[in-house]
Motif scaffolding. Structure first.
Motif, short mmCIF file in Angstrom:
data_model
loop_
_atom_site.label_atom_id
_atom_site.label_comp_id
_atom_site.label_asym_id
_atom_site.label_seq_id
_atom_site.Cartn_x
_atom_site.Cartn_y
_atom_site.Cartn_z
N VAL A 225 0.82 -1.21 0.00
CA VAL A 225 0.00 0.00 0.00
C VAL A 225 0.85 1.27 0.00
CG1 VAL A 225 -0.26 0.28 2.51
CG2 VAL A 225 -2.13 0.93 0.98
N ARG B 1 -1.00 4.25 4.73
CA ARG B 1 0.37 4.17 4.21
C ARG B 1 1.05 2.84 4.48
NH1 ARG B 1 2.48 10.13 6.30
NH2 ARG B 1 0.91 11.38 5.19
N ILE C 98 1.33 2.30 -3.72
CA ILE C 98 0.07 1.96 -4.40
C ILE C 98 0.07 2.37 -5.88
CG2 ILE C 98 -1.05 4.10 -3.63
CD1 ILE C 98 -2.76 0.64 -3.95
N ILE D 231 -3.99 -5.34 0.03
CA ILE D 231 -4.69 -4.99 -1.22
C ILE D 231 -5.25 -6.28 -1.82
CG2 ILE D 231 -4.47 -3.94 -3.50
CD1 ILE D 231 -1.87 -2.59 -2.42
N VAL E 176 -8.87 -2.24 -0.27
CA VAL E 176 -7.70 -2.10 0.61
C VAL E 176 -8.22 -2.15 2.04
CG1 VAL E 176 -5.86 -0.57 1.38
CG2 VAL E 176 -6.36 -0.79 -1.06
N TYR F 63 -7.12 -1.90 5.89
CA TYR F 63 -6.11 -1.46 6.83
C TYR F 63 -6.39 -2.10 8.19
CZ TYR F 63 -3.93 1.80 10.20
OH TYR F 63 -3.23 2.34 11.25
N VAL G 141 -6.99 5.68 -1.47
CA VAL G 141 -6.10 5.25 -0.39
C VAL G 141 -5.35 6.45 0.19
CG1 VAL G 141 -3.92 4.01 0.03
CG2 VAL G 141 -5.82 2.85 -1.10
N ALA H 72 -1.63 -2.60 5.58
CA ALA H 72 -2.87 -2.81 4.83
C ALA H 72 -2.66 -3.87 3.75
CB ALA H 72 -3.34 -1.50 4.20
#
Length: 255
Positions: free
Chosen positions: A168, A220, A171, A225, A191, A193, A214, A223
């Motif tokens: 992430v 940041r 991204i 995906i 996504v 988190y 995001v 997380a």
């Protein structure tokens, strides 16, 4: 158990998402070395013996192994606590190999992965008939190199369900490689988190807009995906498993 190290999968974050066997090992441990950057500290409260706790986030491999070896040699019960399931990006192979040099064996207790927790939060099935019957678990290349042929671009050619760990923070690069590899721009993406934690966040979109979403959510790190049409299938077939006209060794057709 004296004479060995027990590697426990702590699950994705929710303290209740740990196996009974893993919880029992924590309860009985004299020494716990836990991945402090990811494991929920609430899980440490299961310990009943006032164990000595070490946060491996501040330790290198040599220091981690020394703590475990010293504990075993003193006849203490040593638990190495990893996030999720230790078999996925757990860096356990190197620890096992180092422990073997001291004639110390390991027992591994599996855990619930963050992928399982994320799918649960999303209320999705990662494999659907005529949509995707394959799940690729991977990560983008960063400081840790990837084997040839395992770039996101190459893996995207399959257009199956893909779970991308540790990506992430880059991204834009991830999205670019996925589209270049073969996913449509309107492919659904989610996504998640800190899946299963109290401060969990879920961001949904497509490959075309997920990067912006995001960033707007200020996600940041920590997380997962998930990419693929299983997140929002336009059409799929019900499985044959419970179809009344499908016969199994446990059930006859209902004519």
């Amino acid at each position: 158990m004296a004479g060995k190290v027990i590697i426990v999968g702590a699950g994705p974050g929710d303290p209740e998402l740990i196996t009974l066997k893993g919880k029992k090992a924590i309860e009985e441990a004299d020494i716990i070395v836990y991945a402090g950057s990811l494991v929920n500290k609430e899980i440490l409260k299961y310990n009943r013996k006032n164990a000595k706790i070490y946060n491996s986030a501040t330790m290198d491999l040599e220091e981690i192994v020394k703590v475990m070896v010293d504990g075993v040699e003193k006849g203490l019960k040593v638990v190495r606590l990893h996030t999720g399931d230790p078999s996925i990006y757990g860096a356990i192979k190197e620890q096992i190999d180092e422990l073997k040099k001291h004639n110390i064996e390991v027992e591994i207790i599996p855990g619930v992965t963050s992928l399982s927790a994320a799918a649960s939060s999303l209320k999705v099935e990662l494999t659907l008939p005529k949509v995707s019957q394959t799940v690729i678990i991977t990560r983008p290349e960063g400081r840790t190199p990837k084997p040839e042929g395992e770039s996101l671009k190459e893996l995207a050619r399959h257009r199956s369900t893909m779970a991308i760990f540790l990506g992430v923070g880059m991204i834009d690069k991830v999205v670019s490689e996925l589209i270049e590899g073969g996913y449509r721009k309107d492919t659904p993406v989610a996504v998640v988190y800190k899946a299963s934690w109290k401060d969990e966040k879920v961001v949904k979109g497509t490959l075309e807009d997920i990067a912006l979403k995001v960033k707007e959510a200020n996600i940041r790190k920590t997380a997962l995906i998930i990419v693929g049409d299983v997140l929002c299938p336009k059409e799929y077939e019900y499985s044959k498993l419970y179809n009344k006209n499908f016969e199994t060794e446990y059930r006859r057709k209902k004519v």
